[in-house]
Design a protein around this motif. Structure first.
Motif, mmCIF file in Angstrom:
data_model
loop_
_atom_site.group_PDB
_atom_site.id
_atom_site.type_symbol
_atom_site.label_atom_id
_atom_site.label_comp_id
_atom_site.label_asym_id
_atom_site.label_seq_id
_atom_site.Cartn_x
_atom_site.Cartn_y
_atom_site.Cartn_z
ATOM 1 N N SER A 95 47.038 -67.718 55.365
ATOM 2 C CA SER A 95 46.161 -68.263 54.348
ATOM 3 C C SER A 95 45.296 -69.378 54.922
ATOM 4 N N THR A 124 44.259 -56.674 53.961
ATOM 5 C CA THR A 124 43.193 -57.654 54.169
ATOM 6 C C THR A 124 42.260 -57.717 52.968
ATOM 7 N N GLU A 173 42.006 -61.281 50.704
ATOM 8 C CA GLU A 173 40.901 -62.214 50.949
ATOM 9 C C GLU A 173 40.401 -62.866 49.660
ATOM 10 N N ASP A 191 43.166 -64.985 47.887
ATOM 11 C CA ASP A 191 43.409 -66.256 48.553
ATOM 12 C C ASP A 191 42.296 -67.258 48.239
ATOM 13 N N GLU A 192 41.047 -66.785 48.196
ATOM 14 C CA GLU A 192 39.937 -67.680 47.886
ATOM 15 C C GLU A 192 40.008 -68.170 46.445
#
Length: 485
Positions: free
Chosen positions: A218, A295, A299, A302-303
């Protein structure tokens, strides 16, 4: 047979190959000597005989080396194949995971994680994270349920069905794939708590970011520094206490009532969803597919967490952000700048001094601010050597010996009066992130342009999960804010 005995054949093969290679090298040297001694002239009878003998042996030795190398390639290939296959006797997917004992679920789940068939695409930290969840049995986390879901979703038939779902508008399932899908849906139903979104397909556990996303994977520093719990219900429920107060007494004097005040913090989870458009080729090789899917799913998730774990607002169907939660506290109260709009060295010293000593000395203690605020603090090093030594170092900045990452979801350096939260310092174990195990996706077969409603040639996944966060130990933090007047 002992491991030493198992290793002996490989050791002998390596010695034989090494000896053959050494002999090939020696033959080349001997032929070079003969050629050099001849000096460009024709070889005499003895030299020609030696040359012919060496040449014949060289051909033999080179064939021997090729045979050794081919044998080694075949052996390695078979080992790789064997490591990705389960024999009928030890196939972890041979039985319905709903009917297995808890011990069998644990053993089989661990075998899948360790196998190259299941866990080949995982980093070591991700394997460790999954294994930790599988071992956990608390009121909030049922590792056995996660293990049953892992066995159901990592079953080769479900994996192949999921690949079809992820890439095809009208997938056609084999009877085995249809049974595997039904099995997963029944386990998902058993894991449901409260009123959750229904439908969709469960993401296989070993590509599910709610389970495998770790601090190493992360770029979200709050997630990396904080206490993260993977749970199997809708709300994390814990206990907190400032600890027992000890005291000295005279001989035979009665003890004080040192009963600690016990708090019962709760961290509810909320639905986080995202739309993932893609125009990629989805391969049928599982490790490659798993890595791509993992992935793509992680992505955006996580953002989103990086944003909401900073500024999320309680009561707005999102996690309570660290900065938002601390800013709303009255005990401990926020610490204001000495001068509105001006961050000075005394403000930093004062903030650090206000943090209780037991939290200042912990390894999980860190600072956090926007890049703009950190740049202002860096410039304090022109007049104060403490800042020059610490925060101007390369790699991850440090201040007073504690890590200082940047978070641009926080406020920039202010101008004039205000109440903006600027800088956090504290033990991040006092902030808890609760991720409910299990992400779900639905396949969207065609995307359309928003202006003319024509197909764009893209497809997409609609994914959702449940996550919550909150401060469970307010006294472990201190927040520096701008001065309002």
């Amino acid at each position: 047979m002992t491991k030493k005995q198992d290793d002996e054949p490989a050791f002998e093969r390596a010695k034989d190959l090494e000896a053959a290679l050494q002999r090939v090298g020696q033959i080349h040297n001997d032929m070079e000597v003969i050629d050099r001694e001849a000096g460009g002239s024709a070889l005499d009878e003895d030299a020609q005989r030696s040359w012919n003998d060496l040449e014949a042996e060289l051909k033999f030795r080179e064939m021997e080396v090729k045979a050794f190398e081919r044998s080694e390639r075949l052996r390695a290939s078979r080992e790789r194949w064997s490591s990705t296959q389960f024999t009928p006797a030890n196939d972890p997917f041979a039985d319905d995971p709903r009917t297995l004992s808890g011990r069998a679920v644990y053993d089989r789940s661990m075998a899948v994680v360790e196998s190259s068939l299941g866990g080949r695409h995982l980093r070591d930290d991700q394997k460790t994270q999954v294994q930790k969840v599988l071992r956990t049995q608390t009121g909030d986390t049922n590792g056995e349920l996660v293990g049953r879901l892992l066995l159901a979703t990592e079953n080769p038939h479900y994996r192949s069905a999921f690949q079809k779902i992820a890439a095809s508008q009208t997938p056609i399932f084999t009877p085995e794939e249809s049974r595997a899908i039904e099995q997963v849906q029944l386990i998902k139903r058993a894991m449901s708590i409260g009123v959750d979104a229904s439908g969709g397909f469960a993401v296989p556990v070993l590509i599910d970011p709610t389970i495998i996303l770790t601090s190493q994977g992360s770029e979200n520093d709050i997630l990396r520094l904080s206490r993260v719990e993977t749970i199997t219900n809708d709300t994390w429920r814990g206990l907190s206490s400032a600890g027992v107060s000890w005291s000295f007494k005279a001989e035979a004097a009665p003890a004080n009532d040192n009963s600690p005040t016990i708090g019962q913090p709760e961290v509810p989870t909320h639905r986080a969803d995202g739309f993932i458009p893609f125009s990629i080729e989805i391969g049928m090789d599982w490790p490659g597919f798993a890595e791509q899917m993992s992935t793509l799913l992680a992505e955006g998730y996580d953002e989103l967490l990086a944003d909401k774990l900073t500024t999320g607002t309680s009561g707005s169907n999102e996690p309570s952000g660290l900065v938002t939660s601390l800013d709303a506290l009255t005990n401990p109260a926020n610490i204001e700048l000495s001068t509105a709009g001006v961050i000075g060295a005394p403000d930093i010293y004062g903030l650090w001094n206000q943090l209780p000593q037991k939290y200042r000395r912990r390894g999980s203690t860190a600072w956090l601010s926007s890049t703009d605020v950190q740049n202002t603090i860096r410039q304090l090093g022109t007049t104060d050597p403490n800042f020059t030594v610490d925060i101007t170092q390369e790699a991850i900045p440090r201040l007073f010996g504690r890590e200082y990452p940047m978070n641009d979801f926080m406020q920039d350096d202010p101008a004039g009066t205000g109440t903006q939260p600027l800088l956090v310092v504290g033990d991040f174990m006092g902030y808890l992130v609760a991720q409910r195990a299990g992400m779900t996706v639905e396949f969207i077969p065609q995307l359309f342009d928003v202006t003319n409603n024509r197909p764009t040639g893209q497809r997409g996944w609609f994914a959702w999960a449940r996550v919550g966060a909150g401060v469970i130990n307010p006294n472990a933090f201190r927040l520096l804010v701008n001065r309002s007047a």
